[in-house]
Design an enzyme around this catalytic site. Structure first.
Site, PDB file in Angstrom:
ATOM      1  CG  ASN A  29      -0.197  -0.145   2.498  1.00 18.67           C
ATOM      2  OD1 ASN A  29       0.550   0.749   2.877  1.00 18.67           O
ATOM      3  ND2 ASN A  29      -0.383  -1.265   3.182  1.00 18.67           N
ATOM      4  CG  ASP A  32      -6.944  -5.267   5.971  1.00 16.05           C
ATOM      5  OD1 ASP A  32      -6.427  -5.267   7.103  1.00 16.05           O
ATOM      6  OD2 ASP A  32      -7.570  -4.296   5.510  1.00 16.05           O
ATOM      7  CE  LYS A  65       7.436 -12.096 -14.784  1.00 20.06           C
ATOM      8  NZ  LYS A  65       8.074 -11.666 -16.000  1.00 20.06           N
ATOM      9  CG  PHE A 113      -2.599   5.668  13.270  1.00 12.82           C
ATOM     10  CD1 PHE A 113      -1.972   5.427  14.472  1.00 12.82           C
ATOM     11  CD2 PHE A 113      -2.399   6.890  12.636  1.00 12.82           C
ATOM     12  CE1 PHE A 113      -1.144   6.384  15.051  1.00 12.82           C
ATOM     13  CE2 PHE A 113      -1.582   7.857  13.204  1.00 12.82           C
ATOM     14  CZ  PHE A 113      -0.947   7.599  14.414  1.00 12.82           C
ATOM     15  CE  LYS A 139     -11.159   0.572  10.675  1.00 14.01           C
ATOM     16  NZ  LYS A 139     -10.409   1.311   9.671  1.00 14.01           N
ATOM     17  CE  LYS A 167      -9.266  -3.128  14.065  1.00 15.43           C
ATOM     18  NZ  LYS A 167      -8.262  -3.607  13.140  1.00 15.43           N
TER      19      LYS A 167
HETATM   20  N1  CTP Z   1      -4.105  -3.287  11.939  1.00 15.74           N
HETATM   21  C1  CTP Z   1      -3.492  -4.412  12.440  1.00 15.74           C
HETATM   22  N2  CTP Z   1      -3.552  -5.584  11.741  1.00 15.74           N
HETATM   23  C2  CTP Z   1      -4.211  -5.661  10.569  1.00 15.74           C
HETATM   24  C3  CTP Z   1      -4.835  -4.513  10.040  1.00 15.74           C
HETATM   25  C4  CTP Z   1      -4.759  -3.324  10.759  1.00 15.74           C
HETATM   26  O1  CTP Z   1      -2.914  -4.350  13.514  1.00 15.74           O
HETATM   27  N3  CTP Z   1      -4.233  -6.797   9.917  1.00 15.74           N
HETATM   28  C5  CTP Z   1      -4.072  -2.041  12.720  1.00 15.74           C
HETATM   29  C6  CTP Z   1      -3.432  -0.864  12.036  1.00 15.74           C
HETATM   30  O2  CTP Z   1      -2.047  -0.769  12.349  1.00 15.74           O
HETATM   31  C7  CTP Z   1      -4.212   0.311  12.620  1.00 15.74           C
HETATM   32  C8  CTP Z   1      -5.570  -0.274  12.922  1.00 15.74           C
HETATM   33  O3  CTP Z   1      -5.414  -1.687  12.950  1.00 15.74           O
HETATM   34  O4  CTP Z   1      -3.667   0.763  13.823  1.00 15.74           O
HETATM   35  C9  CTP Z   1      -6.645   0.059  11.930  1.00 15.74           C
HETATM   36  O5  CTP Z   1      -6.208  -0.253  10.638  1.00 15.74           O
HETATM   37  P1  CTP Z   1      -7.191  -0.118   9.395  1.00 15.74           P
HETATM   38  O6  CTP Z   1      -6.516  -0.659   8.176  1.00 15.74           O
HETATM   39  O7  CTP Z   1      -7.730   1.279   9.336  1.00 15.74           O
HETATM   40  O8  CTP Z   1      -8.382  -1.032   9.865  1.00 15.74           O
HETATM   41  P2  CTP Z   1      -8.806  -2.481   9.585  1.00 15.74           P
HETATM   42  O9  CTP Z   1      -8.997  -3.158  10.888  1.00 15.74           O
HETATM   43  O10 CTP Z   1      -7.860  -3.167   8.638  1.00 15.74           O
HETATM   44  O11 CTP Z   1     -10.239  -2.276   8.915  1.00 15.74           O
HETATM   45  P3  CTP Z   1     -10.619  -1.861   7.415  1.00 15.74           P
HETATM   46  O12 CTP Z   1      -9.419  -2.101   6.539  1.00 15.74           O
HETATM   47  O13 CTP Z   1     -11.748  -2.768   7.109  1.00 15.74           O
HETATM   48  O14 CTP Z   1     -11.026  -0.424   7.471  1.00 15.74           O
END
Ligand code: CTP
Length: 420
Positions: free
Chosen positions: A219, A289, A299, A335, A349, A353
């Site tokens: 990303n 994710d 490849k 975040f 969130k 969490k």
């Molecule tokens: N985070 C994490 N592990 C993951 C995804 C996210 O620890 N697999 C943490 C990130 O570091 C951040 C928080 O969760 O502090 C929120 O991340 P975000 O990507 O906004 O949320 P998601 O839980 O992944 O939800 P979504 O992508 O559906 O918005």
């Protein structure tokens, strides 16, 4: 507000009177960049050069960059200058010697004051910061090291030289550290240390999931927000560990533990290994994710005439969610990068969490967030209290987040005390 204005607004060096002493080493030419960076941060810089320094660089260069007269004679009067008859050391906030030669270190360590710079070091009561640069053999000589120890004991600040190729054709320790690192230490000297009792674990950057040996899912996270949090926590005296995904920026301090990871699973393992000793965990990382369900060791080739291909993805561990279940007395900050319904999504969130604080930002807004030096966030506490933080540098935002962390730590301590 322009980017530069944001940067200038925050620096601890803004409006400070800084004396930059230059002694006779080849690295003296690099000091010009330091002076330029200091003035960009809003400091008023006064350059003092020794006679030997002028063999390498000229006062005119430094006068032009600093906008102030350069002092290089022992008995010089400040006629016509805005500091008038007031001596420089009286108005200064910090004196930094870059580069500091073995000769200057030896003179000060032994109470010798035979030029303007060494006299000023002897006379001043402000922090004096030596940034040595010299040949490796000189640096490791018993006399130089003994002098440095003596000066450190007397309260002078020192920075270790960097290692690498030296101007004398050898290789080893003795190079001037990067200007960024010198500036960071100068800011450090001005920062009040209010987190000295805390151990902070920070995650930063993107993660990278391999599709095959040449392709990956990642990303746009640059790591800047997390690096700023780690830097500010360290400046404020915390014991900091930074777990970073593959970010493209350099971390400007070598006094924190940095753990490099690539994938989300590696980040999860590193967090689980380090979280126990941390009282505060700040997860700025943009964790992928999903990862590929199948590992392709070769490849992937285009097959047939189809214009489409399907990748089967598997969910990665929710690291912060896992931490939320075992947090005990820890403060956990998450975040939330959102493109819509910022406040509601972030609050959800935080609750789901089991976090103490969530920092939400709108990544769809131009000029902030991913890759930018600035950000505009909303800091939401467990109580539901939300604070809108306007456009500021990521370093300043990091400090505001750390202020909220301090408040949460204080509350937790108070609740704990009430219980017993
Ligand atoms: N985070 C994490 N592990 C993951 C995804 C996210 O620890 N697999 C943490 C990130 O570091 C951040 C928080 O969760 O502090 C929120 O991340 P975000 O990507 O906004 O949320 P998601 O839980 O992944 O939800 P979504 O992508 O559906 O918005």
């Amino acid at each position: 507000m322009t980017l530069q204005a944001v940067e200038k607004q925050f620096s601890m060096l803004k409006d400070k009177e800084i004396i930059v002493g230059i002694t006779g080493g080849i690295a003296a030419y690099k000091t010009a960049d330091l002076v330029r960076q200091l003035t960009k941060k809003g400091a008023n810089v006064h350059v003092v050069m020794t006679k030997n320094a002028m063999e390498f660089v000229t006062p005119l260069t430094f006068q032009t960059i600093s906008g102030n007269p350069v002092i290089h004679k022992m008995f010089e009067l400040f006629a016509g200058s805005k500091i008038g008859h007031i001596t420089l050391s009286d108005i200064a906030d910090q004196l930094v010697i870059v580069p500091a030669t073995a000769n200057m270190i030896g003179k000060v360590a032994n109470g010798i004051a035979d030029d303007f710079l060494s006299t000023m070091v002897m006379a001043t009561t402000v922090p004096v910061f030596f940034v040595p640069s010299m040949n490796t053999k000189m640096w490791s000589s018993k006399m130089v090291q003994a002098n440095i120890e003596k000066l450190k004991d007397a309260g002078y600040e020192f920075m270790e030289p960097a290692s690498g190729d030296l101007a004398c054709g050898t290789e080893g320790k003795g190079r001037l550290p990067a200007i960024e690192e010198i500036l960071e230490r100068m800011e450090d000297i001005f920062t009040s240390k209010d987190l000295t009792e805390e151990t902070v674990l920070v995650t930063a950057g993107p993660t990278m999931e391999f599709i095959d040996p040449v392709r990956c899912i990642t990303n746009r996270s640059s790591g800047k927000m997390g690096y700023a949090v780690a830097k500010m926590a360290k400046r404020r005296g915390a014991d900091v560990t930074l777990i970073t995904g593959p970010a493209t920026i350099e971390f400007p301090r070598n006094d924190i533990d940095i753990v490099h990871v690539t994938t989300a699973c590696q980040m999860r393992d590193a967090v689980m290994e380090h979280y126990k000793k941390a009282g505060v965990v700040i997860m700025t990382a943009a964790v992928a994710d999903f990862r590929c369900r199948e590992e392709n060791c070769q490849k992937i080739k285009k097959k047939g005439d189809s214009n489409y291909m399907t990748l089967e993805l598997e969910k990665n561990p929710d690291i912060i969610g896992e931490l939320g279940k075992v947090k005990e007395q820890r403060i956990i900050v998450g975040f939330a990068a959102e493109t819509e319904n910022l406040l509601d999504n972030a609050k959800e969130k935080l609750k789901k969490k089991n976090l103490d604080i969530i920092v939400a930002n709108d990544v769809a807004k131009a000029g902030i967030g991913f890759g930018s030096d600035n950000n505009e966030v909303m800091i939401i506490e467990k109580s539901g209290k939300a604070k809108q933080v306007p456009l500021l540098s990521k370093e300043e935002i990091a400090n505001i987040i750390l202020d909220s962390v301090k408040k949460a730590l204080k509350n937790k301590k108070r609740i704990k005390e009430d219980w017993y």
